[in-house]
Design a protein around this motif. Structure first.
Motif, PDB file in Angstrom:
ATOM      1  N   ALA A 286       0.797  -1.224   0.000  1.00 60.00           N
ATOM      2  CA  ALA A 286       0.000   0.000   0.000  1.00 60.00           C
ATOM      3  C   ALA A 286       0.828   1.271   0.000  1.00 60.00           C
ATOM      4  O   ALA A 286       0.318   2.331  -0.344  1.00 60.00           O
ATOM      5  N   GLU A 287       2.114   1.196   0.368  1.00 61.77           N
ATOM      6  CA  GLU A 287       2.904   2.412   0.581  1.00 61.77           C
ATOM      7  C   GLU A 287       3.235   3.120  -0.733  1.00 61.77           C
ATOM      8  O   GLU A 287       3.672   2.491  -1.697  1.00 61.77           O
ATOM      9  N   SER A 288       3.035   4.454  -0.740  1.00 63.75           N
ATOM     10  CA  SER A 288       3.299   5.250  -1.940  1.00 63.75           C
ATOM     11  C   SER A 288       4.533   6.127  -1.802  1.00 63.75           C
ATOM     12  O   SER A 288       5.072   6.597  -2.793  1.00 63.75           O
ATOM     13  N   SER A 289       4.996   6.364  -0.573  1.00 65.92           N
ATOM     14  CA  SER A 289       6.167   7.207  -0.342  1.00 65.92           C
ATOM     15  C   SER A 289       7.433   6.355  -0.329  1.00 65.92           C
ATOM     16  O   SER A 289       7.512   5.354   0.399  1.00 65.92           O
ATOM     17  N   SER A 290       8.417   6.739  -1.118  1.00 62.54           N
ATOM     18  CA  SER A 290       9.662   5.954  -1.196  1.00 62.54           C
ATOM     19  C   SER A 290      10.392   5.939   0.136  1.00 62.54           C
ATOM     20  O   SER A 290      10.946   4.910   0.537  1.00 62.54           O
ATOM     21  N   GLN A 291      10.399   7.078   0.837  1.00 57.78           N
ATOM     22  CA  GLN A 291      11.095   7.132   2.125  1.00 57.78           C
ATOM     23  C   GLN A 291      10.438   6.203   3.146  1.00 57.78           C
ATOM     24  O   GLN A 291      11.125   5.477   3.880  1.00 57.78           O
ATOM     25  N   THR A 292       9.113   6.208   3.184  1.00 55.69           N
ATOM     26  CA  THR A 292       8.413   5.326   4.115  1.00 55.69           C
ATOM     27  C   THR A 292       8.526   3.878   3.670  1.00 55.69           C
ATOM     28  O   THR A 292       8.640   2.970   4.502  1.00 55.69           O
ATOM     29  N   LEU A 293       8.511   3.641   2.382  1.00 57.23           N
ATOM     30  CA  LEU A 293       8.687   2.288   1.852  1.00 57.23           C
ATOM     31  C   LEU A 293      10.026   1.704   2.301  1.00 57.23           C
ATOM     32  O   LEU A 293      10.120   0.524   2.661  1.00 57.23           O
ATOM     33  N   THR A 294      11.055   2.529   2.325  1.00 54.80           N
ATOM     34  CA  THR A 294      12.365   2.087   2.817  1.00 54.80           C
ATOM     35  C   THR A 294      12.270   1.630   4.262  1.00 54.80           C
ATOM     36  O   THR A 294      12.848   0.606   4.651  1.00 54.80           O
ATOM     37  N   GLN A 295      11.507   2.380   5.078  1.00 58.35           N
ATOM     38  CA  GLN A 295      11.352   2.006   6.483  1.00 58.35           C
ATOM     39  C   GLN A 295      10.569   0.707   6.639  1.00 58.35           C
ATOM     40  O   GLN A 295      10.859  -0.100   7.516  1.00 58.35           O
ATOM     41  N   VAL A 296       9.562   0.496   5.772  1.00 53.40           N
ATOM     42  CA  VAL A 296       8.807  -0.768   5.812  1.00 53.40           C
ATOM     43  C   VAL A 296       9.754  -1.945   5.588  1.00 53.40           C
ATOM     44  O   VAL A 296       9.733  -2.941   6.320  1.00 53.40           O
ATOM     45  N   ILE A 297      10.606  -1.817   4.584  1.00 50.21           N
ATOM     46  CA  ILE A 297      11.500  -2.929   4.236  1.00 50.21           C
ATOM     47  C   ILE A 297      12.560  -3.127   5.315  1.00 50.21           C
ATOM     48  O   ILE A 297      12.903  -4.263   5.662  1.00 50.21           O
ATOM     49  N   LYS A 298      13.067  -2.029   5.870  1.00 52.16           N
ATOM     50  CA  LYS A 298      14.046  -2.144   6.967  1.00 52.16           C
ATOM     51  C   LYS A 298      13.417  -2.828   8.181  1.00 52.16           C
ATOM     52  O   LYS A 298      14.054  -3.638   8.852  1.00 52.16           O
TER      53      LYS A 298
END
Length: 984
Positions: free
Chosen positions: A341-353
């Motif tokens: 669902a994530e659209s922000s690249s910065q937040t997407l990075t945090q999801v994966i981390k």
């Protein structure tokens, strides 16, 4: 007040009374309700300052949350304000949270939503669906599911999660889950953006100014929402500081209050950090929630290790292990939903981390398989994401999967699949089993555990796509010309940006370490990649290339060990290993070893050079063998302590090579180099040198046994004396140096010949060596040091040329060992001391009758106290300790003379039944784990030999036969009991 709590470098911090007043004031403000006279923006500012003040107190390192009520109150307000102003959430949190493994109640009021707003909300979602249908031609199944995805998020989190369950069965019908190509990945991200926009149509410009809105009311509402989002962010930042200021074991008592769990039948999903990560309209707030969750997960391996659901439990209650496993599964599901669902690249990075942190700490071997398969399939599209940080974090997650509890059967199967992610690597079609996320259920995982060889054969038929991916990222220029959205100078180069290449090298190193049988098919190619990296100008790339080289060498060594589970026909052939190292040594490795401008690279290159397989080294050309030795001896004189330590350690590895250890000249050169490092001012250099000295003396003992006196006579007496003195001095150093120094002393004293012992130049050094060992055994050093000292004394006792039994130091040596065997709190040290006491092969080596009696009585007392310990971890060594003591007692009996029998008789009268029980247990069953313990068939022979010896004393002692009957009757009764039991 918040500013007063800031920590200013170089200035004194607030005194404790003021800190306490501030903390209580801040908590009081946060616990109070908003008064009607106060407007929303002012109230948000008040909340922000209170939270910032608490964060400053925690960041200053002065505030210790030692009282449970303080921590519970703080966590309660943090949980409350994490959701402040979040639409659809009006949460009632208790004033204090208490540590408990069970879910805590948080009253959730129904969302206050106006009918007109809800209608607009639904209409917006319908319009979005109509637009999405008209944009592109898609299959009916895909359109239907995309609409379903948007509807789910619009209705709310709970229904959305229920419909988007990321279980294996639903994944194959969802366009955003499972193996995707890059085009489908982009459409998935677009869908995420659209459904977020439809959900929060009035929140699209959280940080925009009022002027962007046509009416004043809309501008004020936007400003209020912006302030509320800031409160949520500050609350999460304060939570992060709280986590860093308390012990993890305390934090995990509040796990269920912040981490999601699978809801029970008929009960709603509890709110948690994942609720914010999935529901909050602000990307910064979502990222903050994920950072907090990552901090909670970091280092949680021990806490999560109790989780288990691999076996279906049938109990009247749900064990905590199953509850925790359920929470882990829900975390996986929610994080994968956030990933989609994530659209922000910065937040997407945090999801994966956050996913990577989860993977590193979860005990997958205790859980039902399938979790990693879903993560694996979900993350593949993001490896080619346009954002560099997303690509890096995706590779980090893959590295976590191949390094977590390696080797895992599920990961081994995933690695054996060909490329199926749509990545432009091989161009092959997607295999059918990868389109079926339930494929892992159809594979017999037990086959991997019981028949690893067959799976290794299969791995050679199907290339490992992850190895291919990482090699292409590291070594091949990019095919596309797209610009990355970073500002790094490498973004315009022909290769991937440096962080992506470094992470790929890291994944390769993890893969080689955990799944070498799969990686060995690419041995030569991986060696070429490592060499290519070491030839580049970027020091970080060079270092990771050297690290990969070391892991390859270590994997080969582990595979060729005598106790390796890998069958001979599946090991890397020696000829191929020789080819590998020949190419490396003719390539960039020697240049890296001599690159004085980069000492860290020299250090890594030394570690790589020390990972050469001994059997391969002997087959290398002579010039390359000489090159290796020359480089290491030269680097041992380096002025950089890191390089010098690595070179000393590498020499300690090489000295055990069969082709080198019998070369007296090489041994002498290595000894001189190690002794030089042993006097270095750096503790790290001295520690490595002491370890190498221990290995050097081990090789001397091996040569003495294999070559006889010829090697001893060729070895320089001057060098031997120098080694004795240096090792004695090193035994007074720090524990890391001392542990190997005493090991070396034991070997050196064992190595001495009669002519050495008779030489006056050696006498003083020998005495000093033995005293150093005695002091170390009795001292207060670490248990590892004392264990090595006991082992060393046992080695000394093996040298029959030493005057053991008549020398003045005999009593001191035995007294030190008997003291340890009776009272040392570490059972492994007791075991080693009992082993040393059983080493002498002649009665005269035990000294006079009084000395013999003391040793015998000490062993009997140690047998009685073999369960005396306050550390429950030591109990697993009880059986080994008793067996070793019994072996020592029987050994003493087999050497006894007639003058020793009165003490034996007295012991039989006083403690006979206790000894009898333990000896029977030893002879009947014995234990495993100690190398010196006799085989089962040898134990009764030892006892029989001891009885025959006592009988022979009776035959030789005329007139004393009556006094010996008691001992013989006692011992023969033990033997007959053993015969009755074992039938031997």
């Amino acid at each position: 007040m918040a500013n007063l709590c800031l920590s200013v470098p170089g200035q004194p911090y607030l005194d404790e009374p003021y800190r306490n007043v501030c903390f209580k004031t801040f908590i009081g403000v946060l616990q109070s309700s908003k008064m009607s006279a106060v407007d929303d923006i002012t109230f948000c500012t008040l909340l922000q300052n209170s939270l910032k003040g608490i964060q400053s107190l925690l960041n200053g390192g002065k505030m210790k949350l030692l009282k449970p009520d303080e921590l519970g109150s703080l966590l309660a307000v943090l949980k409350k304000y994490m959701f402040h102003g979040l639409p659809g959430f009006n949460i009632d949190i208790p004033a204090v949270l208490y540590p408990t493994p069970l879910p805590q109640y948080d009253g959730r009021s129904p969302p206050k939503q106006e009918p007109t707003e809800l209608a607009t909300f639904r209409q917006s979602g319908q319009n979005k669906r109509k637009k999405s249908r008209g944009k592109a031609k898609k299959g009916p199944q895909e359109d239907e599911n995309k609409d379903e995805l948007e509807d789910d998020v619009a209705v709310g989190l709970i229904h959305g999660m229920d419909k988007l369950k990321l279980c294996a069965g639903d994944a194959q019908h969802n366009p955003c889950i499972g193996p995707l190509n890059s085009q489908l990945n982009n459409s998935c991200l677009a869908a995420g953006k659209e459904h977020l926009a439809s959900q929060f149509s009035g929140w699209k410009r959280v940080s925009s100014s009022d002027s962007e809105y046509s009416d004043t009311e809309g501008g004020i509402q936007n400003k209020i929402r912006s302030y509320q989002a800031r409160v949520r962010q500050v609350a999460l930042s304060c939570f992060l500081s709280t986590i860093k200021s308390i012990e993890k074991r305390i934090l995990y008592g509040y796990w269920s209050a912040f981490v999601p769990d699978t809801p029970g039948i008929g009960s709603p999903q509890s709110v948690s950090l994942m609720t914010i990560a999935l529901k909050d309209p602000s990307p910064k707030t979502r990222a903050s929630a994920l950072q907090v969750l990552s901090a909670i997960l970091e280092g949680s391996k021990q806490f999560l290790s109790v989780a288990e659901d691999a076996n279906d439990h049938k109990r009247a209650f749900t064990p905590f292990s199953v509850t925790l496993a359920s929470s882990i599964r829900e975390l996986h599901r929610c994080l994968l939903l956030a990933l989609v669902a994530e659209s922000s690249s910065q937040t997407l990075t945090q999801v994966i981390k956050c996913l990577a942190n989860l993977v590193l700490n979860v005990p997958y071997s205790r859980l039902k398989p399938g979790l990693l398969t879903r993560v694996w399939n979900q993350i593949k599209p993001y490896i080619r994401h346009k954002d560099v940080n997303v690509r890096v974090s995706s590779l980090t997650l893959l590295g976590a999967m191949v390094s977590s509890q390696a080797p895992l059967p599920e990961v081994q199967l995933l690695l054996q699949q060909p490329n199926s992610s749509g990545l432009p690597l091989s161009g092959t079609a997607t295999p059918r089993r990868m389109n079926d996320p339930e494929w892992w259920r159809k594979v017999q995982f037990l086959e991997i555990q019981t028949e690893p060889a067959q799976n290794c054969d299969n791995s050679s038929l199907e290339p490992c796509w992850l190895v291919r991916l990482c090699i292409s990222v590291v070594a091949q220029p990019r095919e596309d010309s797209q610009l990355d959205n970073d500002n790094s100078p490498t973004s315009g180069s022909a290769y991937e940006p440096s962080p992506v290449r470094l992470e790929s090298l890291q994944v390769l190193a993890h893969l080689v370490k955990g799944y070498f049988t799969l990686a060995q098919n690419y041995l030569i190619e991986l060696g070429e990649v490592a060499c290519k990296c070491m030839e580049e100008t970027d020091p970080s790339i060079q270092l990771h290339g050297a690290k990969l080289l070391e892991e390859l060498g270590t994997g080969i060594i582990q595979q060729h060990k005598s106790d390796s589970n890998t069958s001979l026909n599946q090991r890397v052939p020696i000829l191929q290993v020789v080819t590998f190292w020949t190419a490396v040594l003719k390539g960039p490795l020697p240049r890296a070893l001599q690159n004085e401008q980069h000492p860290t690279l020299q250090t890594s290159a030394c570690d790589a050079l020390s990972s050469v397989l001994p059997e391969a080294f002997s087959n290398l050309p002579n010039d390359l063998q000489i090159l290796c030795i020359t480089l290491l001896l030269g680097l041992n004189s380096s002025e950089n302590p890191l390089v010098k330590a690595a070179a000393s350690r590498a020499l300690g590895v090489y000295i055990l090579f069969p082709v080198l250890r019998q070369d007296v000249l090489f041994v002498a050169d290595t000894a001189n180099a190690i002794l030089m490092s042993l006097n270095d001012k750096s503790p790290n250099v001295r520690a490595k040198a002491a370890w190498s000295l221990g290995n050097l003396t081990d090789s001397m003992i091996i040569n003495m046994d294999a070559m006889g006196q010829s090697f001893q006579e060729e070895f320089s007496d001057v060098l031997l004396l120098k080694m004795l003195r240096s090792a004695t001095e090193a035994s007074k150093d720090k524990d890391k140096v001392k542990s190997n120094a005493v090991r070396a002393l034991g070997n050196l004293l064992h190595f001495l010949q009669p002519y050495h012992i008779e030489n006056p130049r050696f006498s003083e050094s020998i005495e000093a060596c033995i005293q150093a060992l005695i002091v170390t055994v009795q001292g207060e050093a670490t248990m590892k040091v004392r264990w090595n000292a006991c082992y060393a004394l046992g080695n000394v006792f093996k040298n029959s040329a030493l005057p053991l039994g008549t020398a003045p130091w005999t009593a001191q040596a035995y007294n030190s060992l008997t003291s340890v065997v009776k009272s040392c709190k570490n059972f492994k040290v007791r075991i080693k001391s009992a082993m040393a006491l059983a080493t002498p092969l002649k009665r005269e080596q035990y000294g006079n009758t009084a000395q013999y009696r003391d040793i015998f009585d000490a062993l009997v007392l140690a047998l009685q106290k073999s369960e005396d310990t306050q550390d429950f971890l030591e109990f697993k060594y009880c059986a080994s300790l008793r067996a070793q003591i019994c072996q020592a007692l029987i050994h003493l009996l087999s050497l006894a003379n007639s003058n020793d029998l009165p003490c034996i008789r007295k012991t039989i009268v006083e403690k006979g039944e206790t000894i009898r029980a333990y000896i029977l247990q030893y002879v009947r069953s014995g234990v495993e784990g100690e190398d010196s313990l006799k085989e089962p068939q040898e134990r009764d022979k030892m006892l029989g030999k001891a009885i025959e010896h006592v009988r022979s004393i009776q035959d030789l002692s005329e007139g004393k036969g009556k006094t010996l009957v008691a001992e013989l009757t006692y011992l023969e009764a033990i033997l007959s009991s053993c015969i009755e039991t074992t039938g031997s």
